[in-house]
Design a protein around this motif. Sequence first.
Motif, PDB file in Angstrom:
ATOM      1  N   VAL A 104      -1.903  -2.518  -2.443  1.00 32.45           N
ATOM      2  CA  VAL A 104      -1.569  -2.206  -3.955  1.00 32.45           C
ATOM      3  C   VAL A 104      -1.464  -0.765  -4.127  1.00 32.45           C
ATOM      4  O   VAL A 104      -0.309  -0.394  -4.826  1.00 32.45           O
ATOM      5  CB  VAL A 104      -2.616  -2.740  -5.041  1.00 32.45           C
ATOM      6  CG1 VAL A 104      -2.153  -2.548  -6.259  1.00 32.45           C
ATOM      7  CG2 VAL A 104      -2.356  -4.343  -4.699  1.00 32.45           C
ATOM      8  N   THR A 105      -2.320   0.007  -3.989  1.00 30.14           N
ATOM      9  CA  THR A 105      -2.032   1.557  -4.331  1.00 30.14           C
ATOM     10  C   THR A 105      -0.898   2.093  -3.382  1.00 30.14           C
ATOM     11  O   THR A 105      -0.214   2.962  -4.070  1.00 30.14           O
ATOM     12  CB  THR A 105      -3.391   2.220  -3.874  1.00 30.14           C
ATOM     13  OG1 THR A 105      -4.757   1.605  -4.454  1.00 30.14           O
ATOM     14  CG2 THR A 105      -3.347   3.811  -3.985  1.00 30.14           C
TER      15      THR A 105
ATOM     16  N   SER B 107      -6.505  -4.016  -1.607  1.00 27.05           N
ATOM     17  CA  SER B 107      -6.432  -2.889  -2.692  1.00 27.05           C
ATOM     18  C   SER B 107      -5.872  -1.700  -2.104  1.00 27.05           C
ATOM     19  O   SER B 107      -4.993  -1.118  -2.971  1.00 27.05           O
ATOM     20  CB  SER B 107      -8.013  -2.535  -2.858  1.00 27.05           C
ATOM     21  OG  SER B 107      -8.579  -1.862  -1.953  1.00 27.05           O
ATOM     22  N   LEU B 108      -5.807  -1.273  -0.870  1.00 31.57           N
ATOM     23  CA  LEU B 108      -5.121  -0.145  -0.547  1.00 31.57           C
ATOM     24  C   LEU B 108      -3.584  -0.649  -0.217  1.00 31.57           C
ATOM     25  O   LEU B 108      -2.668   0.435  -0.565  1.00 31.57           O
ATOM     26  CB  LEU B 108      -5.547   0.327   0.936  1.00 31.57           C
ATOM     27  CG  LEU B 108      -6.926   0.853   1.109  1.00 31.57           C
ATOM     28  CD1 LEU B 108      -7.347   0.974   2.546  1.00 31.57           C
ATOM     29  CD2 LEU B 108      -6.717   2.370   0.465  1.00 31.57           C
TER      30      LEU B 108
ATOM     31  N   THR C 186     -10.599  -4.880   1.025  1.00 36.76           N
ATOM     32  CA  THR C 186     -10.324  -3.260   1.232  1.00 36.76           C
ATOM     33  C   THR C 186      -8.790  -3.342   1.604  1.00 36.76           C
ATOM     34  O   THR C 186      -8.135  -2.342   0.940  1.00 36.76           O
ATOM     35  CB  THR C 186     -11.266  -2.728   2.417  1.00 36.76           C
ATOM     36  OG1 THR C 186     -12.497  -2.624   1.706  1.00 36.76           O
ATOM     37  CG2 THR C 186     -10.825  -1.344   2.632  1.00 36.76           C
TER      38      THR C 186
ATOM     39  N   VAL D 168      -0.880   6.068   1.880  1.00 37.40           N
ATOM     40  CA  VAL D 168      -1.510   6.749   0.606  1.00 37.40           C
ATOM     41  C   VAL D 168      -1.782   8.049   0.448  1.00 37.40           C
ATOM     42  O   VAL D 168      -1.276   8.821  -0.204  1.00 37.40           O
ATOM     43  CB  VAL D 168      -2.845   5.743   0.098  1.00 37.40           C
ATOM     44  CG1 VAL D 168      -3.168   6.684  -1.239  1.00 37.40           C
ATOM     45  CG2 VAL D 168      -2.515   4.329  -0.186  1.00 37.40           C
TER      46      VAL D 168
ATOM     47  N   GLY E 115      -5.464  -0.182  -7.490  1.00 35.89           N
ATOM     48  CA  GLY E 115      -6.102  -0.518  -6.134  1.00 35.89           C
ATOM     49  C   GLY E 115      -7.836  -0.762  -6.323  1.00 35.89           C
ATOM     50  O   GLY E 115      -8.267  -1.671  -6.006  1.00 35.89           O
TER      51      GLY E 115
ATOM     52  N   GLY F 123      -1.845   4.396  -9.370  1.00 40.05           N
ATOM     53  CA  GLY F 123      -2.019   3.677  -8.054  1.00 40.05           C
ATOM     54  C   GLY F 123      -3.459   3.555  -7.661  1.00 40.05           C
ATOM     55  O   GLY F 123      -4.058   2.431  -7.283  1.00 40.05           O
TER      56      GLY F 123
ATOM     57  N   LYS G 255      -9.825  -4.239  -6.082  1.00 39.31           N
ATOM     58  CA  LYS G 255     -10.970  -4.447  -4.945  1.00 39.31           C
ATOM     59  C   LYS G 255     -12.125  -4.881  -5.785  1.00 39.31           C
ATOM     60  O   LYS G 255     -12.881  -5.917  -5.507  1.00 39.31           O
ATOM     61  CB  LYS G 255     -11.413  -3.158  -4.694  1.00 39.31           C
ATOM     62  CG  LYS G 255     -12.691  -3.014  -3.757  1.00 39.31           C
ATOM     63  CD  LYS G 255     -12.482  -3.574  -2.438  1.00 39.31           C
ATOM     64  CE  LYS G 255     -13.713  -3.304  -1.629  1.00 39.31           C
ATOM     65  NZ  LYS G 255     -13.641  -4.029   0.000  1.00 39.31           N
TER      66      LYS G 255
END
Length: 535
Positions: A424-425, A421-422, A418, A371, A394, A390, A398
Motif C-alpha cells: 500500500v505504501t 502494508s508495504l 507486513t 519505498v 501503510g 503513504g 498493518k
Amino acid sequence: MKANQHLHQIINGTLVLSVAGLLAKVLGAIYRVPFQNLVGDTGYYAYQQIYPFYGIEVTLALTGLPVFISRLVAEQDNRQDQLAVARLCRRLLCVAGLLIFAVLTLGSQLISKMMGDTHLQAVILGLAPIFLLMPWLAVGRGVQQGMLNMYPTAISQVGEQVVRVTWIIGVAVIATTQRWNSYRMASWAMVSALVAGLVAFMILIYTNLPLWKNQQRHPSPLTKRQLTRRLLTEGVLLCWLASITVILQLVDSFTVKRALVVAGGVSEAAAHASKGVFDRGQPLLQLGLVIATSLSATLLPSLSEKWHQGDRQTFVHTYRVLFHVCIMMATMAAFGMMILMPLINTFLFKNSRGSGALMVLMLAIPLAALVSAFCAVLQSIHSLKPMAGGLFAGLIVKCCINYPLTRKWGIDGAAWGTVLSLLVTMIIVWQALPQLLRRHRHGGKFVGKLLTITAFMTVLAGGSASLMKCYFGGGRLQAALVLLVAITIGAASAGWLVIRWHLLDDEELIALPGGKRLVTMMTKDNKENDSNETR
C-alpha cells in the motif's frame, strides 16, 4: 578549485558514512544468529518484543534526526548560528527524550500488559534510559554532518555497534551457563543500548567541544516555535521513513503473540516460541535491504541537486540508476532467500520451523527497497505530504489487518500483514512521483529482463539445492554445504545473465560492490575481442 574541493569533501564524506552504515547494519543483523542459537526461540522472543523501541531510538539518534539537524546546520551562514541552532535543537530533543523515558518507565507495566506478557516490564525498564542520551547523540552527529565532517558519525556508529553486539553475546553466554530465565536475560541484553550509547557519546564529545561548552550564548536565527514546527514535520517524517520496517515490527509486538493465544489451542509458551520463530526473519530482512537502502541514502543529495538546478535529464538518469540497482538487488535477494529458506533456517537457527512465514516475509524486501527509492525522490523534490500519506496509510493497514490475519493463519498471517502494508505504501508513493519518472520508457523492458533472470536463478539454485539435499541429507552441517553450492550457482548464473543481457549499463554496474573492477574487465575484454576481429 574551491568548488572541486567542496565536491570532493561531500563525496568522500558520503562514502565514509555509507561504509560505516553498511558495516553497522551487517553487524546488527549477524549477531542475532548466535544470540538466538544461545537463548533459543523463547529467549529471542523476549528480546525481540522490545527491540522495536530500540530500533526507533537508533533511527532518532543515528539516521533520521542527524540528517534533519545537518540540514538545519547547513542552512546557517556562520559558525555561531550553526551552534546556536544546534543548542536549541538539543534543548527541544532533551524534552522529547525525557518524555519518552517517562512514558516507557511509568508505563512499562501497561505496555507489557498490552503486549500480553507482563514479564516484559523488566525488559522495557532495561531499555528506557537510552532515550535520555538520544538528544546528545543526534545533535552531536547532526552538527558534524552539517559541516560535512562524516567521520565522527561513522566512528561512533561502528564503535557503538561493536560494543553493543559484544555485550549482548556476552549476556547470552552468561545467561545460558547460569540458567537465567528469558526475561532476566533480555533485560540485561537491553542494557547494552545504554552502555554502547555512552561509548558513542564519549567519541562524539571530543569532536563537539564548542557545542558542549558553556560559552557566551549566541541567539538562534530560528525561534523555538519555528524549530518545533520543522521538527514535528520534516524531522518526524525522516525518522518514520528510516524506521518503517521497525515500526511494523512494533505492531507485531503488540498483536502477534496476543492473537496466537486468543486464536485458541496455543499455550503461552508455544505462542512465545512461535513469535520467536517469526522474528527470525528480521535479520534476513535487514540484510536483504542493506545495499538497496544504502544506495537510496547515497544518491539523495545528487537527486536533490539536479532537480533544483533544473537538470531534468540528469535527474531522470540518476533515478534510473537508483531504481534499477535497488530493485535488482532486492528482488534477487528476496527470491534467492525464499527458494532456499528451509536450508537457511536450518543452518542459521538449527531447524526449519516457520519457513513458510519467513518466505512470505522476504517479499517485503523489494517492496521496502522501492519505498526507500521512491521516498528518496520525493524528498529530493520536497514533496513530503504524499510520502507522509503513504507511510501513514501503510501503518494503518498493518494495524487493522495484522491481528485478524494472525488469528486466522498464525505467523504466516503476520508476514502477509507486513507485505500488504508495504505494498500500500509503495503504490501511494509511486503515484506521487513526477510523471516524467512514472513514464520512464525503459522500465517495462528492464522489469521483464529482471524477472526472467530471477526465474532462471531461482530454478538453478533451488534445483541444485533439492538434488544435493537428497544426496547429503537435512542436517545443519549438510545445510551449510548445500547452501554454499546453491548460492554460488545462483549468484554466478544471475551475474552472467545480467552482463550477457545488458540488464545494467556501466554506470549502474559501478554502483554495485566491485562494479568498477567488473566494468574495467568488461571494457578490456571488449577491446581484445575487437582487436581479434580486426585481425
